[in-house]
Design a protein around this motif. Structure first.
Motif, mmCIF file in Angstrom:
data_model
loop_
_atom_site.group_PDB
_atom_site.id
_atom_site.type_symbol
_atom_site.label_atom_id
_atom_site.label_comp_id
_atom_site.label_asym_id
_atom_site.label_seq_id
_atom_site.Cartn_x
_atom_site.Cartn_y
_atom_site.Cartn_z
ATOM 1 N N GLU A 109 0.844 -1.182 0.000
ATOM 2 C CA GLU A 109 0.000 0.000 0.000
ATOM 3 C C GLU A 109 0.888 1.244 0.000
ATOM 4 N N PRO A 110 0.367 2.390 -0.396
ATOM 5 C CA PRO A 110 1.168 3.618 -0.347
ATOM 6 C C PRO A 110 1.741 3.846 1.046
ATOM 7 N N GLY A 111 2.988 4.231 1.111
ATOM 8 C CA GLY A 111 3.638 4.494 2.392
ATOM 9 C C GLY A 111 4.301 3.290 3.020
ATOM 10 N N GLN A 112 4.076 2.110 2.477
ATOM 11 C CA GLN A 112 4.694 0.904 3.013
ATOM 12 C C GLN A 112 6.022 0.631 2.313
ATOM 13 N N THR A 113 6.957 0.083 3.065
ATOM 14 C CA THR A 113 8.265 -0.216 2.476
ATOM 15 C C THR A 113 8.858 -1.492 3.051
ATOM 16 N N LEU A 114 9.677 -2.148 2.235
ATOM 17 C CA LEU A 114 10.475 -3.293 2.649
ATOM 18 C C LEU A 114 11.951 -2.916 2.746
ATOM 19 N N ALA A 115 12.267 -1.656 2.423
ATOM 20 C CA ALA A 115 13.660 -1.216 2.278
ATOM 21 C C ALA A 115 14.268 -0.816 3.616
ATOM 22 N N LEU B 129 12.114 10.689 2.577
ATOM 23 C CA LEU B 129 10.911 9.861 2.658
ATOM 24 C C LEU B 129 9.666 10.676 2.353
ATOM 25 N N GLN B 130 9.633 11.924 2.827
ATOM 26 C CA GLN B 130 8.478 12.788 2.567
ATOM 27 C C GLN B 130 8.380 13.189 1.095
ATOM 28 N N CYS B 131 9.506 13.130 0.383
ATOM 29 C CA CYS B 131 9.455 13.381 -1.059
ATOM 30 C C CYS B 131 8.593 12.339 -1.762
ATOM 31 N N VAL B 132 8.357 11.222 -1.084
ATOM 32 C CA VAL B 132 7.447 10.203 -1.613
ATOM 33 C C VAL B 132 6.093 10.306 -0.937
ATOM 34 N N THR B 133 6.071 10.262 0.404
ATOM 35 C CA THR B 133 4.802 10.117 1.115
ATOM 36 C C THR B 133 3.924 11.358 1.071
ATOM 37 N N GLU B 134 4.515 12.543 0.874
ATOM 38 C CA GLU B 134 3.715 13.772 0.889
ATOM 39 C C GLU B 134 3.592 14.397 -0.499
ATOM 40 N N THR B 135 3.773 13.581 -1.518
ATOM 41 C CA THR B 135 3.633 14.057 -2.898
ATOM 42 C C THR B 135 2.848 13.038 -3.701
#
Length: 278
Positions: free
Chosen positions: A163-169, A189-195
């Motif tokens: 799902e959006p915001g989830q990571t395995l990294a 991380l916010q460059c992904v989650t808040e865009t």
């Protein structure tokens, strides 16, 4: 908590023969012996493991050694050689043991089975266990992810199931904190989650390593954006998707597919550019 439930498993193809029930007792370390016919010597990583056990010795972390009685009133160690050695190293004279009745052939078979049928713990599961145990490093990483609205999963899942915001990294984030620090990692991380980039699978190791390296190498890009005095972004620890209101992410953290070069003083606007820059 959940109960032990075997209802979804198929039973054994034939009735098991468990053998004689084991006994639990405390045994003197001086009465423990190692049979080199099937046991391995302690060297290299094994010696380091003994040291780690000794330095952090607690009975709550000490599983009983598995032994079998042999000639001379001694007990052959089938499992637990490193634990018993660590106990001896710090002066402990007796250890809890599970005593089984087995000749040398069955001892060797037990050694092979115990050490060969171990369910290897995934680093994701170990990370969450570390959080539950109060480990400071794991708690810091969790706080960083919370601030950025990122969830590190407890076990691997196919990318199409994320799902959006989830990571395995997890490894990439751990290394990013070591190399570039908290502020750079949160901003990346916010460059992904808040865009508009917050889509399943985007928070992967390749993208995160590129973002960490690019923003970590240019703090002007990292700190660019609206919401703070002078137009300079200031992350407030604990703020973010799960910690209350936060400043907008850097203006340059635009959608994937935006301009190929960042404006002067702005963060990269395109993950394709970020990957190329890294």
């Amino acid at each position: 908590m959940r109960p032990i439930d075997a209802s979804e498993y198929a039973g054994p193809s034939s009735p098991p023969e468990p053998g004689a029930a084991p006994m639990l007792q405390w045994i003197k370390v001086e009465d423990l012996v190692v049979d080199d016919a099937y046991q391995r010597p302690i060297y290299g990583a094994g010696r380091s493991n003994v040291r780690r056990i000794a330095e952090d010795f607690r009975w709550s972390k000490f599983a009983p050694v598995i032994v079998a009685p042999v000639a001379g009133g001694k007990f052959a160690v089938i499992d637990g050689q490193h634990r018993a050695t660590a106990a001896a190293l710090i002066g402990i004279e007796t250890v809890p043991a599970q005593v089984i009745i087995a000749d040398q052939v069955e001892q060797a078979a037990a050694f092979k089975s115990i050490n060969g049928q171990v369910t290897r713990m995934h680093k994701l599961a170990l990370h969450h266990a570390a959080i539950a145990s109060g480990d400071a490093s794991a708690a810091e990483l969790q706080a960083v992810c919370d601030a950025a609205g990122v969830t590190v999963l407890k076990y691997p899942k196919p990318v199409q199931s994320l799902e959006p915001g989830q990571t395995l990294a997890l490894g990439a984030i751990v290394q990013g904190l070591k190399d570039f620090g908290r502020e750079t990692v949160i901003t990346a991380l916010q460059c992904v989650t808040e865009t508009e980039n917050n889509k399943p699978g985007v928070l992967n190791g390749q993208v995160l390593r590129a973002l960490f390296a690019t923003l970590g190498g240019n703090h002007a890009w990292r700190d660019a954006g609206g919401g703070a005095p002078g137009g300079v972004r200031r992350h407030r620890p604990g703020a973010g998707a799960r910690g209350g209101p936060s400043h907008a992410p850097p203006e340059g953290c635009g959608r994937v597919g935006g301009p190929g070069r960042p404006p002067e003083g702005r963060a990269p606007a395109d993950h394709r550019w970020v990957r190329a820059a890294a």
